[in-house]
Design an enzyme around this catalytic site. Structure first.
Site, PDB file in Angstrom:
ATOM      1  N   CYS A  12      -0.604   4.103   2.080  1.00  0.00           N
ATOM      2  CA  CYS A  12      -0.432   3.896   3.527  1.00  0.00           C
ATOM      3  C   CYS A  12       1.001   4.188   3.969  1.00  0.00           C
ATOM      4  CB  CYS A  12      -0.774   2.453   3.903  1.00  0.00           C
ATOM      5  SG  CYS A  12      -2.335   1.834   3.277  1.00  0.00           S
ATOM      6  N   ASP A  13       1.969   3.685   3.217  1.00  0.00           N
ATOM      7  CA  ASP A  13       3.345   3.649   3.702  1.00  0.00           C
ATOM      8  C   ASP A  13       4.333   4.519   2.923  1.00  0.00           C
ATOM      9  OD1 ASP A  13       2.512   1.774   5.592  1.00  0.00           O
ATOM     10  OD2 ASP A  13       2.861   0.096   4.226  1.00  0.00           O
TER      11      ASP A  13
ATOM     12  N   CYS B 194       0.834  -1.207   0.000  1.00  0.00           N
ATOM     13  CA  CYS B 194       0.000   0.000   0.000  1.00  0.00           C
ATOM     14  C   CYS B 194       0.865   1.253   0.000  1.00  0.00           C
ATOM     15  CB  CYS B 194      -0.949   0.002   1.201  1.00  0.00           C
ATOM     16  SG  CYS B 194      -2.056   1.430   1.242  1.00  0.00           S
TER      17      CYS B 194
END
Length: 322
Positions: free
Chosen positions: A144-145, A141
């Protein structure tokens, strides 16, 4: 064979942000929910070391801690959380009908409403070096990261619209993005390909696959292999993003609920209602667009509210008919 039957008002299948949020709202509405965690209690976030983009955590939080807090909050209002996995379902077609769910091939739950929050599982390459460094620089992701790799050099694997979108996202915050495409062309739409090609800090390597992810505790580099010539090349990176798709965890619902061609449960309009009355779907099991913890939590709330309203309608009909 089933050895025991239990009757519930609301059954929640799955324990990620969607399931736990549904449990919080359902228990506060006195639906007396029982939640079964599934194979991965807490869902995908339990494999995430740091969550920085969920509202209310100014210093960030690690995924397992966040899931434990959500569980405690659900239990505080009366949710019964059980370890177990739904292995078969028999959903009623009738409004007010009883839905049967088998847990661990042995126990049968009869529920007036069912909230499905079984999520989706990110597809990985499956090579040992990748699996070893999941959470240590290997991620599925970018949204997300990606922030953790600001100003660094990273690589991404994939050739579809999602991979192109995530590569573009990473290019805005990373120094360089190397994109590995297995074939001699991308599967992404022409518009997405144009976006990727227009960014100077994205280098596309066609006919290229991951041979080995380099590093002991964290990602330090990538050994790529050209699948035509067999030639290998090492590059220095700190993050590797896998964008080859997700698989919704819906196998046991096939033939029971309406799904799209990739197995995501189809919900009606802006609701969480499925094709069966009294059965609702929330989280990544019905969302292939956003796939974020906060959006999953939002649909968990919606599913509980939809279930509460459905039960109220059934009860009012029963009162009128009696």
């Amino acid at each position: 064979m089933a050895d025991k039957v239990e009757r519930l008002k609301t059954l929640i299948i799955g324990s990620g942000p969607a399931g736990y949020t549904a449990a919080i709202y359902a228990s506060r509405a006195d639906l007396k929910p029982v939640l079964y965690t599934g194979m991965e209690p807490g869902g995908q976030l339990t494999t995430t070391t740091e969550v920085d983009n969920f509202p209310g955590y100014p210093d960030g939080v690690d995924g397992p801690t966040m899931m434990m807090q959500l569980q405690k909050q659900a239990e505080r209002f009366g949710t019964e959380v059980r370890i177990g996995m739904a292995t078969a379902v028999d959903f009623s077609d009738e409004v007010g009908g009883i839905h049967k769910v088998t847990i661990d091939d042995s126990k049968v739950i009869e529920a007036e409403t069912v909230i499905i929050s079984t999520g989706a599982t990110a597809k990985y390459l499956g090579i040992p070096s990748e699996q070893k460094l999941r959470g240590g620089g290997v991620s599925a992701c970018a949204v997300c990261d990606g922030f953790f790799y600001k100003g660094q050099e990273v690589a991404i694997v994939g050739a579809g619209d999602t991979a192109a979108e995530e590569a573009s996202y990473l290019a805005n915050i990373c120094k360089k993005v190397t994109m590995l495409v297995r074939r001699d062309e991308m599967r992404a739409s022409k518009a997405m390909q144009h976006r990727v090609n227009s960014l100077d800090n994205i280098e596309i390597r066609y006919n290229t696959e991951v041979d080995t992810v380099l590093g002991d505790q964290v990602v330090e580099g990538l050994r790529m292999v050209n699948n035509i010539t067999g030639e290998k090349e090492d590059i220095a990176i700190t993050g590797l993003f896998i964008a080859i798709g997700h698989k919704p965890n819906t196998d046991i619902f096939k033939g029971q609920l309406e799904m799209d061609e990739t197995g995501y449960i189809i919900t009606q309009g802006k609701t969480t209602k499925t094709s069966k009355p009294g059965v609702f779907a929330s989280g990544d099991v019905q969302d292939k667009e956003y796939r974020q913890a906060v959006t999953a939590a939002g649909t968990g709330c919606m599913a509980a509210l939809d279930a509460e309203r459905y039960l109220a309608t059934i009860e009012s009909h029963q009162e009128v008919s009696s």
